[in-house]
Design an enzyme around this catalytic site. Structure first.
Site, PDB file in Angstrom:
ATOM      1  N   ASP A  89      -9.861  -1.794 -22.734  1.00  0.00           N
ATOM      2  CA  ASP A  89     -10.226  -0.543 -23.405  1.00  0.00           C
ATOM      3  C   ASP A  89      -9.836  -0.565 -24.877  1.00  0.00           C
ATOM      4  O   ASP A  89      -8.742  -1.021 -25.228  1.00  0.00           O
ATOM      5  CB  ASP A  89      -9.470   0.627 -22.748  1.00  0.00           C
ATOM      6  CG  ASP A  89     -10.373   1.498 -21.904  1.00  0.00           C
ATOM      7  OD1 ASP A  89     -11.604   1.487 -22.116  1.00  0.00           O
ATOM      8  OD2 ASP A  89      -9.842   2.200 -21.021  1.00  0.00           O
ATOM      9  N   GLU A 126     -15.392   4.680 -25.437  1.00  0.00           N
ATOM     10  CA  GLU A 126     -15.930   5.942 -24.933  1.00  0.00           C
ATOM     11  C   GLU A 126     -16.971   6.531 -25.877  1.00  0.00           C
ATOM     12  O   GLU A 126     -16.919   6.305 -27.087  1.00  0.00           O
ATOM     13  CB  GLU A 126     -14.783   6.950 -24.743  1.00  0.00           C
ATOM     14  CG  GLU A 126     -13.789   6.515 -23.679  1.00  0.00           C
ATOM     15  CD  GLU A 126     -12.664   7.530 -23.460  1.00  0.00           C
ATOM     16  OE1 GLU A 126     -12.692   8.624 -24.073  1.00  0.00           O
ATOM     17  OE2 GLU A 126     -11.751   7.211 -22.671  1.00  0.00           O
ATOM     18  N   ASP A 131      -7.054   2.278 -20.726  1.00  0.00           N
ATOM     19  CA  ASP A 131      -5.998   2.959 -21.489  1.00  0.00           C
ATOM     20  C   ASP A 131      -5.306   4.019 -20.620  1.00  0.00           C
ATOM     21  O   ASP A 131      -4.375   4.675 -21.083  1.00  0.00           O
ATOM     22  CB  ASP A 131      -6.530   3.534 -22.805  1.00  0.00           C
ATOM     23  CG  ASP A 131      -7.638   4.536 -22.610  1.00  0.00           C
ATOM     24  OD1 ASP A 131      -8.050   4.769 -21.459  1.00  0.00           O
ATOM     25  OD2 ASP A 131      -8.108   5.103 -23.628  1.00  0.00           O
ATOM     26  N   LYS A 175     -14.235  -2.042 -23.840  1.00  0.00           N
ATOM     27  CA  LYS A 175     -14.887  -0.796 -23.426  1.00  0.00           C
ATOM     28  C   LYS A 175     -14.524   0.287 -24.420  1.00  0.00           C
ATOM     29  O   LYS A 175     -13.391   0.336 -24.911  1.00  0.00           O
ATOM     30  CB  LYS A 175     -14.433  -0.398 -22.012  1.00  0.00           C
ATOM     31  CG  LYS A 175     -14.959   0.967 -21.578  1.00  0.00           C
ATOM     32  CD  LYS A 175     -14.809   1.199 -20.088  1.00  0.00           C
ATOM     33  CE  LYS A 175     -13.487   1.762 -19.664  1.00  0.00           C
ATOM     34  NZ  LYS A 175     -13.097   3.029 -20.305  1.00  0.00           N
ATOM     35  N   GLU A 231     -17.972   8.761 -15.650  1.00  0.00           N
ATOM     36  CA  GLU A 231     -16.743   9.336 -15.085  1.00  0.00           C
ATOM     37  C   GLU A 231     -16.897  10.828 -14.803  1.00  0.00           C
ATOM     38  O   GLU A 231     -17.258  11.607 -15.695  1.00  0.00           O
ATOM     39  CB  GLU A 231     -15.551   9.089 -16.037  1.00  0.00           C
ATOM     40  CG  GLU A 231     -14.264   9.694 -15.472  1.00  0.00           C
ATOM     41  CD  GLU A 231     -12.978   9.201 -16.131  1.00  0.00           C
ATOM     42  OE1 GLU A 231     -13.044   8.280 -16.976  1.00  0.00           O
ATOM     43  OE2 GLU A 231     -11.915   9.745 -15.790  1.00  0.00           O
TER      44      GLU A 231
HETATM   45  O1  KIV Z   1      -8.722   3.835 -18.696  1.00  0.00           O
HETATM   46  C1  KIV Z   1      -9.223   3.733 -17.575  1.00  0.00           C
HETATM   47  O2  KIV Z   1      -8.579   3.363 -16.591  1.00  0.00           O
HETATM   48  C2  KIV Z   1     -10.628   4.063 -17.444  1.00  0.00           C
HETATM   49  C3  KIV Z   1     -11.158   4.245 -16.073  1.00  0.00           C
HETATM   50  C4  KIV Z   1     -10.686   5.508 -15.499  1.00  0.00           C
HETATM   51  C5  KIV Z   1     -12.634   4.117 -16.062  1.00  0.00           C
HETATM   52  O3  KIV Z   1     -11.298   4.207 -18.416  1.00  0.00           O
END
Ligand code: KIV
Length: 310
Positions: free
Chosen positions: A84, A116, A45, A114, A183
């Site tokens: 994401d 968070e 994202d 993915k 991260e």
């Molecule tokens: O959104 C993204 O690019 C990420 C990376 C920085 C791990 O989550």
């Protein structure tokens, strides 16, 4: 060609092979990264910042992720594509999370999603995995919570925060996450987490001891000037190359050097003459014009190499 699976990623980690993950947001970049042998492409994202021009990832929507996720899946033949889940698409409960994850999987064709958060997201991760959605976790600096974290700061520096992050990683592993992004956390803490979980850890600003690394496409190639994180290394200055090429193009258009004969198309002189006559005098005999054009077409068809000729 079959795509890299979560099982293969686990095998890479078990064999001690480091995993190079990279973000991608569109068809041509996915094709390039896939061709370069990158095993996991993340449609992050970060899209919101490096492609859409927002100043955080917060405004990105599920529709944005689907739009870009599809193009990456089309561009990559072999890479595992993880998309994401954007802010607001999973925080309100696992039912909403499942609905959005299923939409993302079905409408993009990606391999996994993915999201968070550690302990706070563990139940959601477990429900998604149970339903058949492979999930990558993401802890440490979680950009969707930047407004709570008070900025893009290193996480886990105090003993209390560090212990909390270790617990976060274990909670994600127990919930069935197939990998965990770490991260912007101190190297020693990332190392400790990597030793204490069995799934691959993918670091970004987390030092060299993770199972793999992830970087943002634009940081790697010098394409985003608004901000360069300390952890990023520019492997090429593609932005400068693009700017130079665009300036050269503009100069050549303005001076008349582009295009040349080589970059142009031509028509038969007799057809051109006919068009001139027809447009100069509307009373010109159309049947004569059609006859000449038919002759030209016949001539072209009988040339050696034309379709249907020997
Ligand atoms: O959104 C993204 O690019 C990420 C990376 C920085 C791990 O989550």
């Amino acid at each position: 060609m079959s795509r890299v699976t979560v099982t293969q990623l686990q095998q890479m980690r078990d064999r001690g092979e480091r995993i190079a993950m990279l973000t991608a947001y569109d068809y041509p970049t996915a094709k390039l990264a896939d061709g370069a042998g990158i095993p996991i492409l993340l449609v992050g994202d970060t899209l919101g910042m490096v492609v859409l021009g927002y100043n955080s990832t917060v405004p990105v929507t599920v529709d944005d992720m689907i739009h870009h996720g599809r193009t990456v899946v089309r561009g990559a033949q072999r890479a595992h594509v993880v998309v994401d889940m954007p802010f607001g698409s999973y925080q309100s409960g696992w039912q909403d999370a499942l609905r959005n994850a299923v939409r993302i999987m079905q409408e993009t064709g990606c391999s996994s999603v993915k999201l968070e958060g550690g302990q706070r997201s563990a139940e959601t991760v477990a429900r998604l995995v149970e339903a058949g959605v492979p999930v990558m976790g993401h802890i440490g600096l979680t950009p969707q919570s930047v407004n709570v974290l008070g900025g893009f700061k290193v996480q886990g520096k105090t003993p209390r925060e560090a212990v909390h992050l270790i617990e976060d990683a274990k909670a994600l592993e127990a919930a069935g996450a197939y990998a965990i992004v770490l991260e912007t956390v101190p190297t020693a803490l990332a190392h400790m987490i990597t030793q204490r979980v069995k799934v691959p850890t993918i670091g970004i600003g987390a030092g060299p001891f993770c199972s793999g690394q992830v970087q943002v496409w634009h940081d790697l190639l010098g394409l985003y000037d608004a901000f360069t994180p300390k952890h990023a290394r520019r492997f090429a200055e593609v932005g400068a190359v693009i700017r130079g090429a665009v300036e050269a193009y503009r100069a050549e258009v303005e001076s008349g050097v582009f295009p040349t004969k080589k970059e142009s198309f031509y028509m038969d002189d007799r057809a051109l003459e006919l068009i001139k006559r027809m447009t100069a005098s509307p009373a010109e005999d159309m049947s004569q014009a059609e006859r000449v054009l038919a002759e030209l077409a016949e001539e072209a068809a009988s040339r050696p190499g034309a379709p249907g000729t020997a």
